[in-house]
Write a protein that holds these residues in place. Structure first.
Motif, PDB file in Angstrom:
ATOM      1  N   UNK A 157       0.827  -1.215  -0.195  1.00  0.00           N
ATOM      2  CA  UNK A 157       0.367  -0.231   0.239  1.00  0.00           C
ATOM      3  C   UNK A 157       0.674   1.342  -0.227  1.00  0.00           C
ATOM      4  N   UNK A 158       0.056   2.556  -0.327  1.00  0.00           N
ATOM      5  CA  UNK A 158       0.924   3.245  -0.474  1.00  0.00           C
ATOM      6  C   UNK A 158       1.898   4.481   0.917  1.00  0.00           C
ATOM      7  N   UNK A 159       1.490   3.371   1.995  1.00  0.00           N
ATOM      8  CA  UNK A 159       1.623   4.297   3.156  1.00  0.00           C
ATOM      9  C   UNK A 159       2.712   3.717   3.699  1.00  0.00           C
ATOM     10  N   UNK A 160       3.356   2.780   2.605  1.00  0.00           N
ATOM     11  CA  UNK A 160       4.770   1.312   3.224  1.00  0.00           C
ATOM     12  C   UNK A 160       5.309   2.310   2.555  1.00  0.00           C
ATOM     13  N   UNK A 161       7.212   1.963   3.097  1.00  0.00           N
ATOM     14  CA  UNK A 161       7.906   2.624   2.588  1.00  0.00           C
ATOM     15  C   UNK A 161       8.808   0.644   2.699  1.00  0.00           C
ATOM     16  N   UNK A 162       9.551   0.745   1.557  1.00  0.00           N
ATOM     17  CA  UNK A 162      10.921  -1.087   0.791  1.00  0.00           C
ATOM     18  C   UNK A 162      11.651  -0.424   0.732  1.00  0.00           C
ATOM     19  N   UNK A 163      12.715  -0.547   1.697  1.00  0.00           N
ATOM     20  CA  UNK A 163      14.087  -0.901   1.531  1.00  0.00           C
ATOM     21  C   UNK A 163      15.043  -2.321   1.226  1.00  0.00           C
ATOM     22  N   UNK A 164      14.585  -2.476  -0.398  1.00  0.00           N
ATOM     23  CA  UNK A 164      15.797  -3.415  -0.607  1.00  0.00           C
ATOM     24  C   UNK A 164      17.069  -4.085  -0.182  1.00  0.00           C
ATOM     25  N   UNK A 165      17.087  -4.790   0.535  1.00  0.00           N
ATOM     26  CA  UNK A 165      18.167  -5.608   1.018  1.00  0.00           C
ATOM     27  C   UNK A 165      19.251  -6.180   1.021  1.00  0.00           C
ATOM     28  N   UNK A 166      18.762  -7.501  -0.107  1.00  0.00           N
ATOM     29  CA  UNK A 166      19.159  -7.895  -0.838  1.00  0.00           C
ATOM     30  C   UNK A 166      18.348  -8.895  -1.951  1.00  0.00           C
ATOM     31  N   UNK A 167      19.237  -9.626  -2.813  1.00  0.00           N
ATOM     32  CA  UNK A 167      19.070 -10.645  -3.307  1.00  0.00           C
ATOM     33  C   UNK A 167      18.987 -12.268  -3.008  1.00  0.00           C
ATOM     34  N   UNK A 168      18.077 -13.536  -3.398  1.00  0.00           N
ATOM     35  CA  UNK A 168      18.731 -14.467  -3.533  1.00  0.00           C
ATOM     36  C   UNK A 168      17.837 -15.330  -4.115  1.00  0.00           C
ATOM     37  N   UNK A 169      18.273 -16.189  -4.339  1.00  0.00           N
ATOM     38  CA  UNK A 169      17.586 -17.359  -5.661  1.00  0.00           C
ATOM     39  C   UNK A 169      17.213 -18.200  -5.136  1.00  0.00           C
ATOM     40  N   UNK A 170      16.106 -18.891  -5.995  1.00  0.00           N
ATOM     41  CA  UNK A 170      15.600 -19.984  -5.605  1.00  0.00           C
ATOM     42  C   UNK A 170      16.612 -21.488  -5.577  1.00  0.00           C
TER      43      UNK A 170
END
Length: 309
Positions: A157-170
């Protein structure tokens, strides 16, 4: 409303904390006040604003519509005031409680380095960890039940901020001895035909993996649904089951094989989410920095077992 000069502005500090914590005792701990003092302040606020503000329902304190309208502008105003009065920001030597929500995966990756770091640098900090489904985490952040959630999130939702910390793989975990013989490797046909283990906090809710698999217009046969990542590898041994999870969940388990999925799957972005109303909160900015530092250290130093092609 009464004239500003007649208002005890300390009540706004209490209201800001109450709307964030939605709990009398946690608010008292956060403000270093007694519970009766917080209850008395809430009574005065109700009289001042002519609104109950927080109503107890099924053991929880639920904000009224008026309280929800006040929450964001009040939090932003308090954040600006703190920035003016305390330009150095959050004091890590203070006593403070943070409420976080993580999965087994996030807890295993983040908590060991984070707790080592906090015990060395900020021993007065207390973390309270809970676990919810993905949608439960988002709702808890929106409602102010938790300060931060860490996990894999799609639409927010628009009131939530996201900070991507890292990416992983399956990666897939299987027991070669339990597969139909002769076993020469995990193929796409075998992947779709095999029985699978599904890890989901709420078994009926689609996971990020399920959403990704929908692109292939095929369905897996789910033989077992589990709410915990940690126990899932143990049920693979001696069976024909296949577990598909984030690669960093898996250790080198004797007798089991970790292999790349034989189908195309996207990378997994692991993120921290928080409410926009906490953007100016020095405590939240400090927490975000500590999480980022510890995740970076954990990801860089992780001794990952090479995947089998």
């Amino acid at each position: 409303m009464n004239n500003l000069r007649s208002i005890d502005l300390n009540l706004l500090v209490v209201l800001d904390a109450l709307l964030a914590e939605r709990h009398i005792s946690r608010t008292a701990q956060r403000l270093n006040m007694s519970q009766p003092a917080v209850s008395h302040a809430l009574a005065r606020l109700r009289q001042l604003l002519d609104d109950p503000l927080l109503i107890r329902e099924q053991g929880r304190m639920v904000p009224t519509l008026r309280a929800l309208e006040l929450a964001t502008p009040l939090a932003e105003a308090m954040g600006r005031i703190r920035a003016v009065l305390v330009p150095t920001g959050f004091d890590p030597e203070s006593r403070h409680i943070f409420h976080l929500c993580l999965s087994d995966y996030g807890s295993g990756l983040l908590l060991p380095p984070l707790m080592r770091h906090l015990r060395r640098t900020a021993p007065g900090i207390q973390l309270v960890i809970t676990q919810k489904s993905r949608q439960g985490m988002i709702a808890a952040v929106v409602d102010g039940e938790i300060d931060m959630a860490l996990g894999v999130f799609s639409d927010l939702p628009p009131q939530i901020e996201r900070q991507v910390l890292f990416t992983d793989d399956y990666a897939c975990l299987l027991d070669p001895s339990g597969q139909p013989q002769p076993y020469v490797g995990l193929t796409a046909d075998r992947y779709w035909a095999a029985p699978h283990v599904l890890v989901a906090v709420h078994g009926q809710a689609p996971t990020e993996l399920d959403l990704s698999l929908r692109r292939h217009r095929k369905a897996r046969h789910i033989a077992l649904i589990l709410p915990h990542w940690s126990v899932a590898p143990q049920v693979i041994t001696g069976t024909d089951l296949i577990l598909t999870v984030a690669r960093r969940c898996l250790d080198d388990i004797s007798g089991l094989q970790i292999t790349a999925p034989p189908i195309d799957l996207p990378a997994i972005p692991f993120s921290a989410i928080s409410h926009t109303r906490r953007r100016a909160d020095p405590a939240m900015r400090w927490l975000s920095q500590q999480v980022s530092v510890c995740v970076d250290a954990s990801v860089v130093k992780a001794d990952l077992v090479p995947q089998t092609p």
